[in-house]
Design an enzyme around this catalytic site. Structure first.
Site, PDB file in Angstrom:
ATOM      1  CB  ILE A  34      27.968 -12.527  64.256  1.00 49.14           C
ATOM      2  CG1 ILE A  34      28.019 -13.850  65.056  1.00 49.14           C
ATOM      3  CG2 ILE A  34      27.793 -11.350  65.205  1.00 49.14           C
ATOM      4  CD1 ILE A  34      29.251 -14.033  65.921  1.00 49.14           C
TER       5      ILE A  34
ATOM      6  CE1 TYR B 218      34.393 -17.851  72.813  1.00 47.08           C
ATOM      7  CE2 TYR B 218      36.369 -19.176  72.468  1.00 47.08           C
ATOM      8  CZ  TYR B 218      35.139 -18.991  73.077  1.00 47.08           C
ATOM      9  OH  TYR B 218      34.666 -19.921  73.950  1.00 47.08           O
TER      10      TYR B 218
ATOM     11  CE1 TYR C 130      37.554 -20.014  68.512  1.00 44.90           C
ATOM     12  CE2 TYR C 130      39.565 -18.744  68.753  1.00 44.90           C
ATOM     13  CZ  TYR C 130      38.257 -18.847  68.325  1.00 44.90           C
ATOM     14  OH  TYR C 130      37.658 -17.775  67.716  1.00 44.90           O
TER      15      TYR C 130
HETATM   16  P1  NAI Z   1      30.643 -16.963  59.580  1.00 40.10           P
HETATM   17  O1  NAI Z   1      31.238 -18.214  59.033  1.00 40.10           O
HETATM   18  O2  NAI Z   1      29.223 -16.707  59.288  1.00 40.10           O
HETATM   19  O3  NAI Z   1      31.517 -15.691  59.174  1.00 40.10           O
HETATM   20  C1  NAI Z   1      32.890 -15.748  58.835  1.00 40.10           C
HETATM   21  C2  NAI Z   1      33.042 -14.919  57.568  1.00 40.10           C
HETATM   22  O4  NAI Z   1      34.404 -14.751  57.187  1.00 40.10           O
HETATM   23  C3  NAI Z   1      32.316 -15.557  56.373  1.00 40.10           C
HETATM   24  O5  NAI Z   1      31.360 -14.654  55.850  1.00 40.10           O
HETATM   25  C4  NAI Z   1      33.440 -15.808  55.389  1.00 40.10           C
HETATM   26  O6  NAI Z   1      33.023 -15.775  54.035  1.00 40.10           O
HETATM   27  C5  NAI Z   1      34.391 -14.674  55.761  1.00 40.10           C
HETATM   28  N1  NAI Z   1      35.732 -14.875  55.178  1.00 40.10           N
HETATM   29  C6  NAI Z   1      36.526 -15.973  55.303  1.00 40.10           C
HETATM   30  N2  NAI Z   1      37.645 -15.806  54.558  1.00 40.10           N
HETATM   31  C7  NAI Z   1      37.554 -14.571  53.987  1.00 40.10           C
HETATM   32  C8  NAI Z   1      38.393 -13.843  53.106  1.00 40.10           C
HETATM   33  N3  NAI Z   1      39.580 -14.321  52.687  1.00 40.10           N
HETATM   34  N4  NAI Z   1      37.996 -12.604  52.699  1.00 40.10           N
HETATM   35  C9  NAI Z   1      36.802 -12.087  53.121  1.00 40.10           C
HETATM   36  N5  NAI Z   1      35.975 -12.740  53.954  1.00 40.10           N
HETATM   37  C10 NAI Z   1      36.339 -13.976  54.377  1.00 40.10           C
HETATM   38  O7  NAI Z   1      30.853 -17.083  61.170  1.00 40.10           O
HETATM   39  P2  NAI Z   1      30.710 -16.038  62.374  1.00 40.10           P
HETATM   40  O8  NAI Z   1      30.694 -16.865  63.596  1.00 40.10           O
HETATM   41  O9  NAI Z   1      29.603 -15.096  62.122  1.00 40.10           O
HETATM   42  O10 NAI Z   1      32.122 -15.291  62.351  1.00 40.10           O
HETATM   43  C11 NAI Z   1      32.261 -13.906  62.328  1.00 40.10           C
HETATM   44  C12 NAI Z   1      33.365 -13.465  63.290  1.00 40.10           C
HETATM   45  O11 NAI Z   1      32.922 -13.688  64.629  1.00 40.10           O
HETATM   46  C13 NAI Z   1      34.684 -14.216  63.134  1.00 40.10           C
HETATM   47  O12 NAI Z   1      35.758 -13.318  63.328  1.00 40.10           O
HETATM   48  C14 NAI Z   1      34.610 -15.196  64.297  1.00 40.10           C
HETATM   49  O13 NAI Z   1      35.881 -15.654  64.695  1.00 40.10           O
HETATM   50  C15 NAI Z   1      33.961 -14.308  65.336  1.00 40.10           C
HETATM   51  N6  NAI Z   1      33.420 -15.001  66.496  1.00 40.10           N
HETATM   52  C16 NAI Z   1      32.574 -16.056  66.328  1.00 40.10           C
HETATM   53  C17 NAI Z   1      32.101 -16.746  67.421  1.00 40.10           C
HETATM   54  C18 NAI Z   1      31.233 -17.950  67.246  1.00 40.10           C
HETATM   55  O14 NAI Z   1      31.125 -18.749  68.200  1.00 40.10           O
HETATM   56  N7  NAI Z   1      30.597 -18.128  66.123  1.00 40.10           N
HETATM   57  C19 NAI Z   1      32.459 -16.347  68.810  1.00 40.10           C
HETATM   58  C20 NAI Z   1      33.321 -15.189  68.876  1.00 40.10           C
HETATM   59  C21 NAI Z   1      33.788 -14.562  67.751  1.00 40.10           C
END
Ligand code: NAI
Length: 270
Positions: A22, A150, A160
């Site tokens: 995202i 979420y 979850y």
């Molecule tokens: P994504 O996997 O692309 O992004 C998650 C990011 O967190 C990654 O870039 C990862 O490298 C980073 N990350 C993890 N540990 C880290 C650390 N210690 N230090 C710095 N960065 C770290 O997945 P997405 O879905 O784009 O997730 C982004 C946000 O959106 C998250 O907070 C997720 O919970 C939230 N979200 C996602 C939904 C979905 O269905 N994909 C729905 C609602 C919210």
């Protein structure tokens, strides 16, 4: 769709891992709308290399930072201000990771060391980020910080797991720090509660396919995409939403306020 809503603004984008992230879409959209950005992610995510493509496309430096490290966050904020030659206008926190889910442990069988790490990465990191900015006086007046969350923070979605608790904490930190930062220099802090979206983090949740199609059927407008989330985030970073703060904002096609939909009833009657 160039309206230059973010012309002259400077921001930091956390969490772009690959083109499905995202944060990736939000970074692209912010630049399209005239912003200058700095990209950041955990050092380990850097090694996968994808983020470099985004950095080139957005003409943005990458400053690695693990969100659980005070030193890394301090360095990121300091270096970003040096890069911009001044304070920062907006920050996207798009970071989440469940150690227990990753290790296949359900909510009734949590390992607490993993749980601690999950909360640190997914929730406390927002506090660390805000506190660092606050102490360094790094954000301009009317600055805007947005974190992604979420609806499992409010309603039970069994698979979850511990992330539901982490998201509740994240939303609470946005509210609590939003108060203090609003008082100090009118900085706004909000969370966007996004529809399930196919990304690396999203797909880690057990039964994700069922989850996403259920949400699609339950939402009068259907699921919100990552691109649509990017549009929404831009409005929150812009000056058009100056009086919005301390809110959890559902961006979910109406899912959160739908009791049941005709499609779901039809399915039940089969
Ligand atoms: P994504 O996997 O692309 O992004 C998650 C990011 O967190 C990654 O870039 C990862 O490298 C980073 N990350 C993890 N540990 C880290 C650390 N210690 N230090 C710095 N960065 C770290 O997945 P997405 O879905 O784009 O997730 C982004 C946000 O959106 C998250 O907070 C997720 O919970 C939230 N979200 C996602 C939904 C979905 O269905 N994909 C729905 C609602 C919210």
């Amino acid at each position: 769709m160039a309206h230059n809503l973010l012309q002259g603004k400077k921001g930091i984008i956390f969490g772009a891992l690959d083109a499905n992230s995202i944060a990736w879409k939000i970074a692209e959209r912010c630049v399209e709308q005239g912003a200058q950005i700095v990209l950041t992610n955990a050092p380990i995510a850097m090694r996968m290399g994808e983020i470099k493509k985004l950095a080139e496309a957005c003409n943005a430096p990458i400053i690695p930072a693990d969100v659980t490290s005070n030193d890394d966050i301090n360095n990121l904020i300091t270096k970003s201000m040096e890069h911009f030659g001044g304070k920062i206008d907006f920050i996207l926190h798009s970071v989440g990771m469940s150690m227990n889910i990753r290790k296949g442990r359900n909510y009734m069988d949590l390992d607490y060391d993993f749980n601690h790490k999950t909360n640190d990465i997914s929730a406390t990191s927002l506090h660390r980020l805000l506190q660092t900015c606050y102490k360094l006086d790094a954000l301009n007046e009317w600055g805007s910080v947005v974190a992604l969350t979420y609806i499992a923070a409010q309603r039970v979605f069994p698979d979850y797991g511990e992330m539901a608790d982490a998201k509740s904490l994240l939303e609470s930190i946005a509210r609590s720090f939003g108060y203090h930062y609003g008082k100090k220099n009118k900085v706004r802090v909000n969370t966007i509660s996004q529809s399930p979206t196919r990304t690396t983090a999203g797909s880690g949740v057990k039964g994700f396919d069922g989850f996403i199609s259920y949400a699609e059927k339950m939402s009068p407008l259907g699921n919100a995409t990552a691109d649509q989330c990017a549009d929404y985030a831009v409005t929150l970073f812009s000056d058009l939403t100056k009086m919005v703060t301390m809110q959890n904002l559902f961006h979910d096609g109406g899912f959160s306020f739908t009791g049941v939909s005709a499609e779901v009833i039809e399915q039940m009657e089969k």
